[in-house]
Design a protein around this motif. Structure first.
Motif, PDB file in Angstrom:
ATOM      1  N   ILE A 337       0.853  -1.352  -0.132  1.00  0.00           N
ATOM      2  CA  ILE A 337      -0.145  -0.300   0.216  1.00  0.00           C
ATOM      3  C   ILE A 337       0.944   1.251  -0.074  1.00  0.00           C
ATOM      4  O   ILE A 337       0.273   2.270  -0.231  1.00  0.00           O
ATOM      5  N   THR A 338       2.190   1.236   0.018  1.00  0.00           N
ATOM      6  CA  THR A 338       2.939   2.278   0.079  1.00  0.00           C
ATOM      7  C   THR A 338       3.839   2.474  -0.814  1.00  0.00           C
ATOM      8  O   THR A 338       4.196   3.298  -1.890  1.00  0.00           O
ATOM      9  N   LEU A 339       4.981   1.330  -1.100  1.00  0.00           N
ATOM     10  CA  LEU A 339       6.091   1.366  -1.908  1.00  0.00           C
ATOM     11  C   LEU A 339       5.977   0.899  -3.117  1.00  0.00           C
ATOM     12  O   LEU A 339       6.689   1.225  -4.183  1.00  0.00           O
ATOM     13  N   SER A 340       5.038   0.061  -3.505  1.00  0.00           N
ATOM     14  CA  SER A 340       4.754  -0.641  -4.616  1.00  0.00           C
ATOM     15  C   SER A 340       4.660  -0.020  -6.119  1.00  0.00           C
ATOM     16  O   SER A 340       5.102  -0.281  -6.925  1.00  0.00           O
ATOM     17  N   TYR A 341       3.967   1.187  -5.759  1.00  0.00           N
ATOM     18  CA  TYR A 341       3.593   1.937  -7.200  1.00  0.00           C
ATOM     19  C   TYR A 341       4.225   3.263  -7.347  1.00  0.00           C
ATOM     20  O   TYR A 341       4.076   3.653  -8.322  1.00  0.00           O
ATOM     21  N   ALA A 342       5.283   3.372  -6.293  1.00  0.00           N
ATOM     22  CA  ALA A 342       5.866   5.002  -6.450  1.00  0.00           C
ATOM     23  C   ALA A 342       6.757   4.952  -7.723  1.00  0.00           C
ATOM     24  O   ALA A 342       6.914   6.094  -8.376  1.00  0.00           O
ATOM     25  N   LEU A 343       7.234   4.162  -8.167  1.00  0.00           N
ATOM     26  CA  LEU A 343       8.179   4.130  -9.197  1.00  0.00           C
ATOM     27  C   LEU A 343       7.510   4.176 -10.618  1.00  0.00           C
ATOM     28  O   LEU A 343       8.351   4.604 -11.571  1.00  0.00           O
ATOM     29  N   GLY A 344       6.318   3.912 -10.562  1.00  0.00           N
ATOM     30  CA  GLY A 344       5.690   4.267 -11.906  1.00  0.00           C
ATOM     31  C   GLY A 344       5.304   5.538 -12.102  1.00  0.00           C
ATOM     32  O   GLY A 344       5.164   5.991 -13.482  1.00  0.00           O
ATOM     33  N   PHE A 345       5.636   6.554 -11.318  1.00  0.00           N
ATOM     34  CA  PHE A 345       5.608   8.072 -11.433  1.00  0.00           C
ATOM     35  C   PHE A 345       6.872   8.573 -11.756  1.00  0.00           C
ATOM     36  O   PHE A 345       6.918   9.696 -11.804  1.00  0.00           O
ATOM     37  N   GLU A 346       7.818   7.956 -11.923  1.00  0.00           N
ATOM     38  CA  GLU A 346       9.102   8.467 -12.282  1.00  0.00           C
ATOM     39  C   GLU A 346       9.200   9.164 -13.603  1.00  0.00           C
ATOM     40  O   GLU A 346       8.532   8.678 -14.468  1.00  0.00           O
TER      41      GLU A 346
END
Length: 500
Positions: A337-346
């Motif tokens: 719920i926190t870390l898994s999606y963040a890199l998709g917004f790089e």
């Protein structure tokens, strides 16, 4: 003055949409003293014969007007209007010279002719004799600066831009040179293509970037021969006749504003703004998405591997399980719920449009990525076990959970750049990454201080020393991965070379 077309004025005002050439002519004639006569018969334009004709009743006579490619109509015309308005034998050399002069400036040139039909019906045969040359028009639609910049950007990205047009050869070369196309000084015509063998076709479509006086059949053949040479072909078009080539291309791109419904249905995507710059932006965005997908996988798999190795090492060594079922679920919950999606917004890497297209058979996970996944998972597991040895028994599980979660957070920052230093100045531009790390810290803080959550998970509060020890594994992992990147960077200059 008469204008051979069906687009007409509406209450004296030019339409705002329709064929660009027709609208340009109508706008010009609207400024002249004209009379409008209804069309009583017509031959619609077709790229196969490159002209159109309309018949009008004028002063009791049936007058035929023709508009089309000069090099086509000049072969049919026998007369021209002299300075006194009378018919005289046509000076073909003079008209051809005028046509060439206009075309060399990048203008689309149209020829206009007329004749009296008398009692004969309109047919293509009627256009082969007694035509009277009226004049030429030159229409210029200079390339936008954004289109020129986009062509350059596409070429830097390893995408070869080709122009396929029905315009005169000189016009095509002039526009291609303005756009900055490669081999712009040479153009091959549809007539020349028709005389080629199959092998010569393949060479022609590979070596030429400008194709003039082409038909829909030529466009389809060009796409086909490029695909036979393992090229990935994107094709743009707006007319009904472009539909077969759009359908055949790997990516058919139709125009949203001036495109026909048939071309839109045959295409894979539609440009709502009819702007070539949008294609370059789409390529850049596609590369960004693919890069971020690889980064996300490169982040997620080692963390999953580390959790699996925790249990595997305990089972193989016949040790007690380091974490309970609830604690393992908490690890997965926090990461999901926190870390898994963040890199998709790089944002896209700075060199994203300076590298060649990836091979069609390229795998998402390269050998290098698999090696990274393996060693990061092992190091994260070992460092977690090591951290447990420096704290009291009651704090071991809490320290291990903290070490695994913060290890994932540090490694996620590593994954922002696959082989380059990750702490760049644009780190804080990815708000999603900052928010996800903030949410993770909040959840971990609640795990350490909120009594109901502590009881449910089975954790304890940590001293400053114990909390610091739980952060060290993540920091050590971050430094080790950055050192590995520096070593790889000395031997491999660009990320795409790692994917072989």
């Amino acid at each position: 003055m008469h204008n051979c077309q069906e687009t007409q004025l509406t209450q004296g005002v030019c339409p705002t949409s329709g064929n660009a050439t027709e609208l340009a002519l109508l706008k010009w004639t609207n400024q002249q003293p004209i009379e409008l006569y209804p069309v009583v018969d017509k031959i619609p334009f077709d790229s196969a014969y490159k002209y159109m004709a309309t018949v009008h009743e004028i002063a009791g006579k049936r007058i035929l007007f023709v508009k089309g490619a000069p090099d086509v109509l000049l072969n049919k015309e026998q007369y021209e209007l002299g300075s006194d308005g009378r018919q005289q034998q046509i000076d073909h050399a003079m008209w051809l010279q005028k046509n060439e002069q206009l075309a060399q400036t990048g203008q689309r040139v149209l020829a206009f002719a007329m004749k009296e039909l008398k009692d004969r019906e309109l047919s293509h045969e009627e256009l082969t004799n007694e035509l009277v040359m009226i004049g030429l028009s030159g229409i210029i639609d200079p390339p936008k600066e954004s289109a020129i910049a986009s062509v350059k950007e596409m070429q830097q990205a390893g995408i070869r831009v080709k122009m396929i047009t029905g315009d005169h050869q000189a016009t095509a070369k002039a526009i291609a040179e303005e756009l900055g196309l490669k081999n712009a000084k040479s153009a091959i015509t549809g007539t020349e293509l028709d005389q080629l063998t199959e092998e010569e076709w393949k060479i022609a479509v590979r070596e030429n970037d400008v194709f003039a006086r082409t038909t829909p059949e030529h466009k389809l053949a060009i796409v086909t021969y490029l695909q036979e040479q393992d090229e990935i072909v994107g094709m743009t078009g707006d007319g009904v006749n472009d539909a077969p080539a759009l359908k055949k291309a790997d990516v058919g791109i139709a125009m949203g504003i001036k495109g026909s419904d048939v071309s839109k249905q045959a295409a894979d995507m539609v440009l709502v703004d009819d702007n070539f710059e949008t294609i370059a932006k789409a390529v850049k965005e596609g590369r960004r998405i693919f890069d971020n997908l690889k980064k996300t996988i490169l982040f997620y798999l080692p963390t999953c591997l580390a959790q699996g190795l925790l249990l595997l090492f305990s089972l193989v060594g016949n040790f007690p399980l380091p974490l309970t079922t609830v604690q393992i679920l908490w690890l997965n919950l926090v990461a999901s719920i926190t870390l898994s999606y963040a890199l998709g917004f790089e944002k896209a890497d700075q060199d994203v449009m300076n590298r060649p297209p990836r091979p069609i058979d390229e795998k998402i996970l390269s050998k290098y990525a698999l090696l990274r996944i393996l060693y990061v998972g092992i190091i994260m597991t070992i460092l977690g076990f090591v951290a447990m040895d420096f704290v009291p028994a009651e704090a071991k599980q809490t320290v291990l959970i903290n070490a695994m979660v913060f290890g994932q957070a540090f490694y996620m920052v590593n994954c922002r750049r696959v082989t380059e230093f990750s702490l760049t100045k644009d780190l804080f531009e990815n708000r999603a990454l900052l928010y996800s790390i903030g949410a993770m810290i909040l959840l971990q803080g609640l795990m350490l201080v909120f009594p109901p959550l502590k009881i449910a998970i089975g954790t304890v509060s940590l001293t400053v020393q114990e909390a610091s020890i739980s952060l060290l594994p993540g920091l050590v992992l971050f430094l080790l991965v950055e050192l590995e990147k520096a070593f790889v960077g000395m031997t491999v200059k660009s990320t795409h070379k790692l994917d072989a």
